[in-house]
Design a protein around this motif. Structure first.
Motif, mmCIF file in Angstrom:
data_model
loop_
_atom_site.group_PDB
_atom_site.id
_atom_site.type_symbol
_atom_site.label_atom_id
_atom_site.label_comp_id
_atom_site.label_asym_id
_atom_site.label_seq_id
_atom_site.Cartn_x
_atom_site.Cartn_y
_atom_site.Cartn_z
ATOM 1 N N LYS A 41 0.827 -1.213 0.000
ATOM 2 C CA LYS A 41 0.000 0.000 0.000
ATOM 3 C C LYS A 41 0.865 1.270 0.000
ATOM 4 O O LYS A 41 0.661 2.160 -0.823
ATOM 5 C CB LYS A 41 -0.952 -0.003 1.194
ATOM 6 C CG LYS A 41 -2.001 -1.120 1.148
ATOM 7 C CD LYS A 41 -2.899 -1.129 2.354
ATOM 8 C CE LYS A 41 -2.198 -1.475 3.641
ATOM 9 N NZ LYS A 41 -1.616 -2.812 3.711
ATOM 10 N N THR A 42 1.824 1.334 0.905
ATOM 11 C CA THR A 42 2.688 2.513 0.970
ATOM 12 C C THR A 42 3.609 2.564 -0.241
ATOM 13 O O THR A 42 3.920 3.653 -0.736
ATOM 14 C CB THR A 42 3.484 2.533 2.292
ATOM 15 O OG1 THR A 42 2.542 2.585 3.376
ATOM 16 C CG2 THR A 42 4.405 3.738 2.376
ATOM 17 N N THR A 70 4.048 5.692 -2.700
ATOM 18 C CA THR A 70 5.370 6.189 -3.090
ATOM 19 C C THR A 70 5.459 6.351 -4.600
ATOM 20 O O THR A 70 5.925 7.382 -5.102
ATOM 21 C CB THR A 70 6.474 5.234 -2.587
ATOM 22 O OG1 THR A 70 6.397 5.165 -1.159
ATOM 23 C CG2 THR A 70 7.852 5.705 -3.012
ATOM 24 N N ASP A 84 -3.626 6.604 6.957
ATOM 25 C CA ASP A 84 -3.620 5.206 7.359
ATOM 26 C C ASP A 84 -4.588 5.099 8.530
ATOM 27 O O ASP A 84 -4.322 5.607 9.617
ATOM 28 C CB ASP A 84 -2.213 4.768 7.781
ATOM 29 C CG ASP A 84 -2.134 3.285 8.131
ATOM 30 O OD1 ASP A 84 -3.125 2.741 8.673
ATOM 31 O OD2 ASP A 84 -1.086 2.676 7.873
ATOM 32 N N SER A 89 6.374 7.663 3.890
ATOM 33 C CA SER A 89 6.280 6.619 4.913
ATOM 34 C C SER A 89 4.818 6.482 5.318
ATOM 35 O O SER A 89 4.014 7.395 5.124
ATOM 36 C CB SER A 89 7.142 6.965 6.128
ATOM 37 O OG SER A 89 6.704 8.164 6.718
ATOM 38 N N SER A 90 4.506 5.345 5.890
ATOM 39 C CA SER A 90 3.129 5.109 6.291
ATOM 40 C C SER A 90 2.797 5.940 7.525
ATOM 41 O O SER A 90 3.546 5.947 8.497
ATOM 42 C CB SER A 90 2.909 3.625 6.597
ATOM 43 O OG SER A 90 1.571 3.407 6.985
ATOM 44 N N HIS A 122 -1.953 11.397 2.480
ATOM 45 C CA HIS A 122 -1.789 9.959 2.676
ATOM 46 C C HIS A 122 -2.253 9.592 4.086
ATOM 47 O O HIS A 122 -1.660 10.005 5.068
ATOM 48 C CB HIS A 122 -0.311 9.599 2.468
ATOM 49 C CG HIS A 122 -0.003 8.157 2.655
ATOM 50 N ND1 HIS A 122 1.277 7.722 2.913
ATOM 51 C CD2 HIS A 122 -0.758 7.039 2.610
ATOM 52 C CE1 HIS A 122 1.286 6.409 3.022
ATOM 53 N NE2 HIS A 122 0.054 5.978 2.847
ATOM 54 N N GLU A 141 -5.228 4.265 3.325
ATOM 55 C CA GLU A 141 -4.944 2.857 3.565
ATOM 56 C C GLU A 141 -5.906 2.303 4.606
ATOM 57 O O GLU A 141 -6.274 2.999 5.540
ATOM 58 C CB GLU A 141 -3.511 2.676 4.079
ATOM 59 C CG GLU A 141 -2.441 3.077 3.095
ATOM 60 C CD GLU A 141 -1.048 2.724 3.584
ATOM 61 O OE1 GLU A 141 -0.911 1.770 4.380
ATOM 62 O OE2 GLU A 141 -0.107 3.418 3.176
#
Length: 109
Positions: free
Chosen positions: A7-8, A12, A43, A25-26, A41, A70
């Protein structure tokens, strides 16, 4: 996608396609990382749909840009639908060392 499905890595590659050179980064514990060129982004593994709402992040989705989330699930999709937000989904399947991306554009419009 499941844990370690990429996912990450997808985020990217997406960032790179936008010309973003930042290290991606997540945001597992911070929930959200914001990058230049309107890339958001998220999570939501730790907080789920309820935590997303409680933290006021639903309002972030009104900002122009790309919002990559995510760990969205059916309950999160229900939240998006409740607020009348359009979205697409990407399912990631892992087989051996390969990734299969299934894109559903306009899962809800």
């Amino acid at each position: 996608g499941n844990l370690a499905s990429g996912k990450t890595s997808f985020v990217t590659a997406f960032a790179k396609s936008l010309g973003i050179d930042d290290a991606i980064s997540s945001p597992t514990f911070s929930i959200l990382h914001e990058y230049e060129k309107g890339l958001f982004h998220y999570d939501i593994y730790q907080c789920g749909s309820e935590g997303f709402l409680q933290n006021g992040l639903i309002e972030k989705l009104d900002e122009d840009g790309y919002h990559l989330i995510e760990w969205g699930d059916a309950s999160f999709e229900a939240v998006l639908q409740k607020f009348g937000l359009r979205y697409s989904t990407i399912d990631i399947e892992t087989t051996d060392l390969k990734r299969i991306y299934k894109v559903n554009i306009d899962a809800y419009a």
